[in-house]
Design an enzyme around this catalytic site. Structure first.
Site, PDB file in Angstrom:
ATOM      1  N   ASP A   8     -78.634-116.814  -0.430  1.00 17.07           N
ATOM      2  CA  ASP A   8     -77.434-117.041   0.390  1.00 17.07           C
ATOM      3  C   ASP A   8     -77.693-117.110   1.891  1.00 17.07           C
ATOM      4  O   ASP A   8     -76.740-117.248   2.658  1.00 17.07           O
ATOM      5  CB  ASP A   8     -76.365-115.981   0.128  1.00 17.07           C
ATOM      6  CG  ASP A   8     -75.601-116.252  -1.153  1.00 17.07           C
ATOM      7  OD1 ASP A   8     -75.901-117.243  -1.835  1.00 17.07           O
ATOM      8  OD2 ASP A   8     -74.699-115.467  -1.476  1.00 17.07           O
ATOM      9  N   ASP A  33     -72.252-106.610  -8.829  1.00 13.06           N
ATOM     10  CA  ASP A  33     -72.101-107.443  -7.630  1.00 13.06           C
ATOM     11  C   ASP A  33     -71.471-106.677  -6.474  1.00 13.06           C
ATOM     12  O   ASP A  33     -71.496-107.147  -5.344  1.00 13.06           O
ATOM     13  CB  ASP A  33     -71.233-108.660  -7.938  1.00 13.06           C
ATOM     14  CG  ASP A  33     -71.874-109.603  -8.926  1.00 13.06           C
ATOM     15  OD1 ASP A  33     -73.077-109.859  -8.796  1.00 13.06           O
ATOM     16  OD2 ASP A  33     -71.170-110.087  -9.829  1.00 13.06           O
ATOM     17  N   ASP A  54     -75.560-111.214   4.029  1.00 12.75           N
ATOM     18  CA  ASP A  54     -74.246-111.185   3.390  1.00 12.75           C
ATOM     19  C   ASP A  54     -73.110-111.117   4.409  1.00 12.75           C
ATOM     20  O   ASP A  54     -71.982-110.761   4.058  1.00 12.75           O
ATOM     21  CB  ASP A  54     -74.145-110.012   2.410  1.00 12.75           C
ATOM     22  CG  ASP A  54     -72.987-110.168   1.432  1.00 12.75           C
ATOM     23  OD1 ASP A  54     -72.548-111.313   1.207  1.00 12.75           O
ATOM     24  OD2 ASP A  54     -72.509-109.141   0.901  1.00 12.75           O
TER      25      ASP A  54
END
Length: 326
Positions: A160, A306, A122
């Site tokens: 991701d 989130d 992230d």
């Protein structure tokens, strides 16, 4: 709590997406058999039913709050559905035992694991963390593979990791690609019933050609396919069209697609972090009606934040109730 990555909304959605429609089945079940003589890989490689984790956060909440006015809706619409178990803590001392126990508990059902521990995860955002370095990461992956045994499983590998790799310099991107190639090889070595999918981002992010190049560099040819829309909200039709464009750009007919439908019932409003007005999408299923689509899955468990409404991965009843009733 398990930290899940909040997916960022990036610039404008891709132009010219095909208006593909998808026939949904309301319950998790085995996919249709291949047409005789078709010569094409079919979604029947995955056999259901999908596993419902009795120890998920939402199941624990519903069991602990029988008198809550939101409980019946959350129990019926969310807790009853199969969802992914996230392996998001770097825990080399316990992860093999956790995975082995989860495979055993699944019995004849098909579990879904979201493996989420690559270094620099992230890019230091709300879901930062992961292994301290790439050698430690590869050891963690080996332990996960050892816990799988020969049980059928779907692996969602590093949400991701590719779509968000632009925060790394070129050497960092190259190292990440190599790490993912090795992770695919290690996980697939567990047995032929280990199905591994790599990060395809989502239809509002990178172009299909760009994402395909990242996937090709990361060993997707040795995997089973590509996943899209994890922790995001884009419609299933847009994601299937986008995913097929990625697969065409990769150029490997043996690869298929998985789409996260957990929160895409109302599509995306361009926001990524616990946006209002979203709704549950199609229930998880292996019967997709499309030979290129292996499964619709709830990878991001509905109701788990989130990183804005609460810490990333924390179950929030108000979020779950809103998704179930919008």
């Amino acid at each position: 709590m398990r930290a899940h990555l909040p997916r960022r909304a990036h610039r404008t959605a891709l132009a010219g997406l095909l208006g593909a429609a998808l026939a949904f089945a309301g319950a998790a079940s085995a996919a249709p058999a291949a047409a005789p003589g078709s010569g094409e890989r079919q979604a029947a490689d995955l056999q259901g039913p999908l596993y419902v984790d009795p120890d998920s956060q939402v199941r624990r909440w519903t069991a602990a709050n029988p008198g809550d006015s939101r409980q019946p809706v959350i129990a019926d619409r969310i807790a009853s559905q199969p969802q992914a178990r996230w392996l998001s803590h770097y825990d080399p001392g316990t992860v093999q035992q956790e995975v082995a126990g989860y495979m055993s508990a699944a019995g004849d059902a098909l579990p879904v694991l979201s493996v989420y521990g690559i270094p620099d995860r992230d890019c230091g955002g709300a879901s930062s963390g992961g292994a301290p370095d790439l050698p430690s990461y590869q050891n963690w992956i080996r332990l996960i593979a050892s816990g799988l045994g020969d049980h059928p499983v779907v692996i969602i590998l590093e949400t991701d990791a590719l779509a968000l790799e632009d925060c790394l310099d070129q050497a960092g991107r190259d190292a990440r690609h190599a790490a993912l190639r090795q992770a695919v090889t290690t996980l697939k070595s567990a047995g032929p019933q280990t199905h591994v999918y790599l990060d395809g981002g989502h239809s509002g992010w990178h172009s299909p050609a760009d994402q395909a190049a990242r996937l090709s560099a990361s060993g997707v040819a040795e995997a089973d396919g590509v996943f899209t829309n994890v922790s995001n909200f884009h419609t299933t039709a847009d994601e299937v069209a986008y995913g097929k464009q990625i697969l065409a750009a990769v150029g490997d007919p043996d690869l298929n697609l998985v789409v996260d439908t957990s929160r895409n019932g109302n599509g995306s409003n361009g926001e990524w972090c616990d946006p209002s007005g979203r709704a549950l999408g199609a229930n998880p299923t292996l019967s997709t009606g499309d030979d290129a689509v292996d499964a619709l899955l709830w990878v991001k468990p509905p109701g788990e934040a989130d990183g804005c409404a609460a810490g990333a991965g924390q179950f929030v009843p108000d979020l779950a109730y809103a998704l179930a009733t919008n």
